[in-house]
Motif scaffolding. Structure first.
Motif, PDB file in Angstrom:
ATOM      1  N   ASN A 192     -10.139   2.695  39.626  1.00  0.00           N
ATOM      2  CA  ASN A 192     -10.725   2.360  38.335  1.00  0.00           C
ATOM      3  C   ASN A 192      -9.857   1.356  37.585  1.00  0.00           C
ATOM      4  O   ASN A 192     -10.347   0.418  36.947  1.00  0.00           O
ATOM      5  N   HIS A 198     -15.860  -2.551  35.248  1.00  0.00           N
ATOM      6  CA  HIS A 198     -16.442  -1.478  34.440  1.00  0.00           C
ATOM      7  C   HIS A 198     -16.256  -1.707  32.933  1.00  0.00           C
ATOM      8  O   HIS A 198     -16.791  -0.946  32.130  1.00  0.00           O
ATOM      9  N   HIS A 203     -16.003   0.413  28.468  1.00  0.00           N
ATOM     10  CA  HIS A 203     -15.146   0.128  27.309  1.00  0.00           C
ATOM     11  C   HIS A 203     -15.766  -0.956  26.419  1.00  0.00           C
ATOM     12  O   HIS A 203     -15.244  -2.086  26.332  1.00  0.00           O
ATOM     13  N   ASP A 314     -11.745   6.118  30.290  1.00  0.00           N
ATOM     14  CA  ASP A 314     -11.444   6.087  31.732  1.00  0.00           C
ATOM     15  C   ASP A 314     -11.417   7.490  32.333  1.00  0.00           C
ATOM     16  O   ASP A 314     -11.900   7.709  33.441  1.00  0.00           O
TER      17      ASP A 314
HETATM   18 FE   LIG Z   1     -10.927   1.343  32.271  1.00  0.00          FE
END
Ligand SMILES: [Fe+2]
Ligand code: FES
Length: 359
Positions: A192, A198, A203, A314
């Protein structure tokens, strides 16, 4: 049998089973964490002759000590008698004494005394030093590797020392530690971290602050670097920047389990420690330039207020992914050519160090 494909466009991700299996984690502890350079502490903990600290990397308990000759060394923290601990915790000593029957060792690992051992046949103390590992520092960070035959720290870090030096890395001092326990495999968290793919979804706040189109990941032998130009001007990063200087965050990941996030006036390390196949401890340490400045508590709070919500986002997605990996319907995935080269590079190193894995 999983075969890593070096061609990103054709490759599949690691098998889901590798994120779940206790035997695979035991193998990783031996073949990855037992053979690679990892963060072991802070350079200031072993500054003076006689300073030592203990840690465990993979299955290998280690002592890192600065000898009376000022040389920094690492060796096995396992007594040659019956495997007791030669050192506990950290401190400053002239020699180390095993906590079981009191054998003593020099700070260079040599066996010095063995009480009540006179009648033992064919026993030469000089032939029983503690097996060596390796130790070294980069700025405020202390690194160790349990394997004396592994590449040196300089080889491991490549251009990182050269690139971090202008940012005042050497002068940064430790200020704070925060830990998070996460219900996922350590590789889920690392995967990640290694892509910006992502960011728009997970985020949204961070997404507004960075120039996503110019976000890039470059891979090197044992590490990768993510470059993220920062768009806004009122972030904590502006401190210590001259007028007209562009703020830039540099994100380094060093195989297997260290990230460091470098901003114009502070450094945050993330150490990713597997506790079980589906449980991971992430240890965040903050280092600042001019750490004795009066505003340090406020500046830390500002930096933490920025990073903590991102970490929560996360953690939530990593724990959801771990649940997904347990599903019988998922075996492996594919990589975005544009955005997931860093994840692919990590998987290549995992496969390289694990070698053959029984399926
Ligand atoms: Fe992240
Ligand atoms: S195990 Fe160390 S002295 Fe016995």
């Amino acid at each position: 049998m999983y075969r890593f494909d070096p061609n990103l466009a054709r490759a599949h991700t690691l098998p889901a089973r590798w994120y779940l299996d206790a035997d695979l984690l035991a193998l990783e502890r031996r073949r990855i964490f037992g053979r690679t350079w990892q963060l072991a502490g802070r350079a200031d903990q072993v500054e003076r002759p006689g300073d030592f600290l203990t840690t465990t990397l993979g299955h290998e308990p280690l002592v890192i000590a600065r000898g009376s000759d000022s040389t920094l060394r690492a060796f096995s923290n396992v007594c040659r008698h019956r495997a007791g601990p030669v050192a506990l915790g950290c401190g400053n000593r002239k020699s180390l004494q095993c906590a079981y029957h009191g054998w003593t060792y020099g700070l260079d690992g040599s066996l010095l005394t063995t009480p009540e051992f006179d009648q033992v046949e064919n026993f030469d103390r000089r032939a029983h030093p503690l097996p060596p590992g390796q130790a070294g520092t980069l700025g405020p960070l202390l690194f160790a590797c349990p394997d004396a035959t592994a590449p040196t720290l300089a080889e491991w870090l490549g251009d990182i020392p050269k690139e971090t030096e202008p940012l005042g890395f050497e002068r940064m001092r430790w200020v704070k530690r925060v830990e998070y326990q996460i219900e996922c495999n350590w590789k889920v968290y690392v995967d990640n971290y290694l892509e910006g793919y992502h960011i728009p979804i997970v985020h949204p706040g961070l997404y507004k602050q960075i120039d996503y189109a110019r976000y890039s990941v470059d891979t090197f032998r044992y590490y990768s670097r993510q470059d993220s130009p920062i768009r806004v001007t009122d972030t904590p990063y502006r401190r210590n920047l001259g007028e007209g200087e562009n703020p830039q965050a540099l994100y380094y990941w060093i195989f297997p389990n260290l990230m460091f996030n470098l901003y114009p006036d502070n450094l945050q390390t993330n150490l990713i420690v597997p506790i079980g196949p589906e449980k991971t401890l992430t240890i965040f340490d903050w280092f600042f330039l001019d750490a004795d400045r009066p505003s340090i508590d406020r500046d830390f709070a500002q930096s933490f207020a920025f990073s903590d919500p991102i970490q929560s986002e996360d953690i939530a997605i990593c724990e959801a992914v771990q649940r997904g990996l347990r599903s019988s319907r998922y075996e492996a995935g594919r990589y975005s050519q544009k955005r997931e080269n860093g994840v692919h590079h990590f998987h290549g190193l995992v496969a390289e160090f694990l070698g053959e894995v029984a399926s």
